[in-house]
Scaffold this motif. Structure first.
Motif, PDB file in Angstrom:
ATOM      1  N   VAL A  37       0.903  -1.119   0.029  1.00 45.33           N
ATOM      2  CA  VAL A  37      -0.166  -0.178  -0.005  1.00 45.33           C
ATOM      3  C   VAL A  37       0.769   1.221  -0.106  1.00 45.33           C
ATOM      4  CG1 VAL A  37      -1.834   1.253   1.352  1.00 45.33           C
ATOM      5  CG2 VAL A  37      -1.750  -1.230   1.358  1.00 45.33           C
ATOM      6  N   LEU A  38       0.511   2.151  -0.920  1.00 44.74           N
ATOM      7  CA  LEU A  38       1.352   3.479  -0.679  1.00 44.74           C
ATOM      8  C   LEU A  38       1.004   4.205   0.277  1.00 44.74           C
ATOM      9  CD1 LEU A  38       1.469   4.900  -4.531  1.00 44.74           C
ATOM     10  CD2 LEU A  38       3.281   3.847  -3.201  1.00 44.74           C
ATOM     11  N   ASN A  39       2.021   4.555   1.138  1.00 44.91           N
ATOM     12  CA  ASN A  39       1.923   5.390   2.208  1.00 44.91           C
ATOM     13  C   ASN A  39       2.794   6.524   2.298  1.00 44.91           C
ATOM     14  OD1 ASN A  39      -0.266   3.925   3.772  1.00 44.91           O
ATOM     15  ND2 ASN A  39       1.443   2.384   4.283  1.00 44.91           N
ATOM     16  N   SER A  40       2.148   7.742   2.632  1.00 49.68           N
ATOM     17  CA  SER A  40       3.087   8.920   2.490  1.00 49.68           C
ATOM     18  C   SER A  40       3.740   9.099   3.922  1.00 49.68           C
ATOM     19  CB  SER A  40       2.567  10.174   1.955  1.00 49.68           C
ATOM     20  OG  SER A  40       3.336  11.206   1.988  1.00 49.68           O
ATOM     21  N   GLY A  66      -0.671   8.128  -6.499  1.00 47.46           N
ATOM     22  CA  GLY A  66       0.428   8.573  -5.554  1.00 47.46           C
ATOM     23  C   GLY A  66       1.048  10.018  -5.691  1.00 47.46           C
ATOM     24  N   ASP A  67       0.102  10.700  -6.140  1.00 44.61           N
ATOM     25  CA  ASP A  67       0.611  12.277  -6.352  1.00 44.61           C
ATOM     26  C   ASP A  67       0.770  12.771  -4.899  1.00 44.61           C
ATOM     27  OD1 ASP A  67      -0.202  11.543  -8.975  1.00 44.61           O
ATOM     28  OD2 ASP A  67      -2.116  12.806  -8.878  1.00 44.61           O
ATOM     29  N   GLU A  68       1.966  13.540  -5.197  1.00 47.10           N
ATOM     30  CA  GLU A  68       2.552  14.465  -3.851  1.00 47.10           C
ATOM     31  C   GLU A  68       2.852  13.580  -2.618  1.00 47.10           C
ATOM     32  OE1 GLU A  68      -0.119  17.743  -3.162  1.00 47.10           O
ATOM     33  OE2 GLU A  68      -0.312  18.150  -5.096  1.00 47.10           O
ATOM     34  N   PHE A  69       3.104  12.376  -2.813  1.00 48.49           N
ATOM     35  CA  PHE A  69       3.543  11.360  -1.943  1.00 48.49           C
ATOM     36  C   PHE A  69       4.982  11.551  -1.481  1.00 48.49           C
ATOM     37  CE2 PHE A  69       0.398   7.828  -0.816  1.00 48.49           C
ATOM     38  CZ  PHE A  69      -0.724   8.724  -1.073  1.00 48.49           C
ATOM     39  N   ASP A  70       5.179  11.285  -0.175  1.00 52.81           N
ATOM     40  CA  ASP A  70       6.634  11.362  -0.145  1.00 52.81           C
ATOM     41  C   ASP A  70       7.247   9.791   0.110  1.00 52.81           C
ATOM     42  OD1 ASP A  70       9.131  11.466   1.327  1.00 52.81           O
ATOM     43  OD2 ASP A  70       8.733  12.145   2.892  1.00 52.81           O
ATOM     44  N   LEU A  71       7.744   9.451  -0.816  1.00 52.73           N
ATOM     45  CA  LEU A  71       8.107   7.935  -0.767  1.00 52.73           C
ATOM     46  C   LEU A  71       9.586   7.769  -0.490  1.00 52.73           C
ATOM     47  CD1 LEU A  71       6.099   7.106  -4.009  1.00 52.73           C
ATOM     48  CD2 LEU A  71       5.348   6.656  -1.426  1.00 52.73           C
ATOM     49  N   SER A  72      10.285   8.524   0.291  1.00 49.26           N
ATOM     50  CA  SER A  72      11.538   8.677   0.581  1.00 49.26           C
ATOM     51  C   SER A  72      12.147   7.137   1.294  1.00 49.26           C
ATOM     52  CB  SER A  72      11.892   9.853   1.307  1.00 49.26           C
ATOM     53  OG  SER A  72      11.729  10.797   0.883  1.00 49.26           O
ATOM     54  N   GLY A  73      13.079   6.653   0.765  1.00 44.52           N
ATOM     55  CA  GLY A  73      13.581   5.541   1.542  1.00 44.52           C
ATOM     56  C   GLY A  73      12.890   4.229   0.777  1.00 44.52           C
ATOM     57  N   ILE A  75      11.703   0.822  -1.262  1.00 47.61           N
ATOM     58  CA  ILE A  75      12.511  -0.207  -2.102  1.00 47.61           C
ATOM     59  C   ILE A  75      11.255  -0.676  -2.954  1.00 47.61           C
ATOM     60  CG2 ILE A  75      13.736  -2.218  -1.949  1.00 47.61           C
ATOM     61  CD1 ILE A  75      14.490  -1.496   0.992  1.00 47.61           C
ATOM     62  N   MET A  76      11.629  -0.702  -4.183  1.00 48.44           N
ATOM     63  CA  MET A  76      10.677  -0.916  -5.286  1.00 48.44           C
ATOM     64  C   MET A  76      11.106  -1.952  -6.429  1.00 48.44           C
ATOM     65  SD  MET A  76       8.910   2.753  -5.780  1.00 48.44           S
ATOM     66  CE  MET A  76       7.586   2.053  -6.439  1.00 48.44           C
ATOM     67  N   THR A  77      11.882  -2.942  -6.041  1.00 42.58           N
ATOM     68  CA  THR A  77      12.427  -3.778  -7.106  1.00 42.58           C
ATOM     69  C   THR A  77      11.160  -4.606  -7.518  1.00 42.58           C
ATOM     70  OG1 THR A  77      14.426  -3.895  -5.905  1.00 42.58           O
ATOM     71  CG2 THR A  77      14.137  -5.563  -7.271  1.00 42.58           C
ATOM     72  N   LYS A  78      10.877  -4.640  -8.785  1.00 39.80           N
ATOM     73  CA  LYS A  78       9.916  -5.558  -9.478  1.00 39.80           C
ATOM     74  C   LYS A  78       8.884  -5.319  -9.011  1.00 39.80           C
ATOM     75  CE  LYS A  78      13.060  -9.345 -10.158  1.00 39.80           C
ATOM     76  NZ  LYS A  78      13.422 -10.639  -9.954  1.00 39.80           N
ATOM     77  N   THR A  79       8.418  -4.001  -8.786  1.00 38.39           N
ATOM     78  CA  THR A  79       7.160  -3.308  -8.577  1.00 38.39           C
ATOM     79  C   THR A  79       6.524  -2.961  -9.710  1.00 38.39           C
ATOM     80  OG1 THR A  79       7.788  -2.591  -6.256  1.00 38.39           O
ATOM     81  CG2 THR A  79       5.940  -1.664  -7.113  1.00 38.39           C
ATOM     82  N   ASP A  80       5.276  -3.365  -9.934  1.00 41.65           N
ATOM     83  CA  ASP A  80       4.400  -2.925 -10.998  1.00 41.65           C
ATOM     84  C   ASP A  80       4.069  -1.564 -10.853  1.00 41.65           C
ATOM     85  OD1 ASP A  80       2.713  -2.655 -13.332  1.00 41.65           O
ATOM     86  OD2 ASP A  80       1.619  -4.155 -13.027  1.00 41.65           O
ATOM     87  N   MET A  81       4.260  -0.462 -11.290  1.00 42.28           N
ATOM     88  CA  MET A  81       3.585   0.701 -11.235  1.00 42.28           C
ATOM     89  C   MET A  81       3.020   1.293 -12.557  1.00 42.28           C
ATOM     90  SD  MET A  81       4.038   1.755  -7.985  1.00 42.28           S
ATOM     91  CE  MET A  81       3.856   3.530  -8.050  1.00 42.28           C
ATOM     92  N   SER A  82       2.812   0.391 -13.400  1.00 41.00           N
ATOM     93  CA  SER A  82       2.107   0.843 -14.628  1.00 41.00           C
ATOM     94  C   SER A  82       0.685   1.545 -14.616  1.00 41.00           C
ATOM     95  CB  SER A  82       1.822  -0.447 -15.643  1.00 41.00           C
ATOM     96  OG  SER A  82       0.936  -1.422 -15.137  1.00 41.00           O
ATOM     97  N   LYS A  83       0.531   2.517 -15.354  1.00 43.87           N
ATOM     98  CA  LYS A  83      -0.594   3.282 -15.378  1.00 43.87           C
ATOM     99  C   LYS A  83      -0.603   4.064 -13.885  1.00 43.87           C
ATOM    100  CE  LYS A  83      -2.729   0.758 -19.008  1.00 43.87           C
ATOM    101  NZ  LYS A  83      -3.785  -0.252 -19.271  1.00 43.87           N
ATOM    102  N   SER A  84       0.263   4.243 -13.132  1.00 43.66           N
ATOM    103  CA  SER A  84       0.062   4.881 -11.864  1.00 43.66           C
ATOM    104  C   SER A  84       0.446   6.219 -11.970  1.00 43.66           C
ATOM    105  CB  SER A  84       0.920   4.388 -10.846  1.00 43.66           C
ATOM    106  OG  SER A  84       0.622   2.817 -10.385  1.00 43.66           O
ATOM    107  N   SER A  85       0.080   7.139 -11.123  1.00 40.87           N
ATOM    108  CA  SER A  85       0.252   8.579 -11.130  1.00 40.87           C
ATOM    109  C   SER A  85       1.272   8.828 -10.041  1.00 40.87           C
ATOM    110  CB  SER A  85      -0.914   9.427 -11.167  1.00 40.87           C
ATOM    111  OG  SER A  85      -0.671  10.751 -11.047  1.00 40.87           O
ATOM    112  N   LEU A  86       2.225   9.261 -10.125  1.00 47.51           N
ATOM    113  CA  LEU A  86       3.135   9.875  -9.072  1.00 47.51           C
ATOM    114  C   LEU A  86       3.688  11.254  -9.346  1.00 47.51           C
ATOM    115  CD1 LEU A  86       5.379   6.505  -8.814  1.00 47.51           C
ATOM    116  CD2 LEU A  86       3.609   7.155  -7.135  1.00 47.51           C
ATOM    117  N   ARG A  87       2.815  11.958  -9.844  1.00 43.12           N
ATOM    118  CA  ARG A  87       3.132  13.587 -10.071  1.00 43.12           C
ATOM    119  C   ARG A  87       3.459  14.249  -8.838  1.00 43.12           C
ATOM    120  NH1 ARG A  87      -0.462  17.410  -9.708  1.00 43.12           N
ATOM    121  NH2 ARG A  87      -2.101  15.999  -9.815  1.00 43.12           N
TER     122      ARG A  87
END
Length: 91
Positions: A37-40, A66-73, A75-87
């Motif tokens: 789950v994306l958590n900021s 996940g727009d404007e999320f703080d995802l510092s630190g 680890i996203m190896t082999k994570t499917d982020m297709s069609k996701s928004s991380l603006r």
């Protein structure tokens, strides 16, 4: 005092010698149901304020907003982020 002055005025060099190629991550905790789950950690600054490793390895996060999320630190190896928004997200 002399030793401190010597180290301050004559610092030792830092070498990028590839020692991190043997860096090992802990095993993926697939029993944690809330792991994918994306958590900021947004606190007005990008400081990765979390109580545990932010591990999204091998997660399916396609189409997640996940727009404007703080995802510092994270680890996203082999994570499917297709069609996701991380603006304006911070990594």
């Amino acid at each position: 005092s002399i030793l401190a002055a010597t180290l301050f005025l004559n610092p030792l060099p830092s070498h990028a010698d590839g020692q991190t190629k043997e860096f090992k991550l802990p095993p993926i905790d697939k029993s944690d149901k809330s792991r994918c789950v994306l958590n900021s950690s947004k606190m007005g600054q990008a400081n990765a304020a979390r109580d545990k490793l932010y591990d999204l390895r091998e997660c399916d996060l396609s189409g997640v907003k996940g727009d404007e999320f703080d995802l510092s630190g994270v680890i996203m190896t082999k994570t499917d982020m297709s069609k996701s928004s991380l603006r304006e997200a911070q990594f």
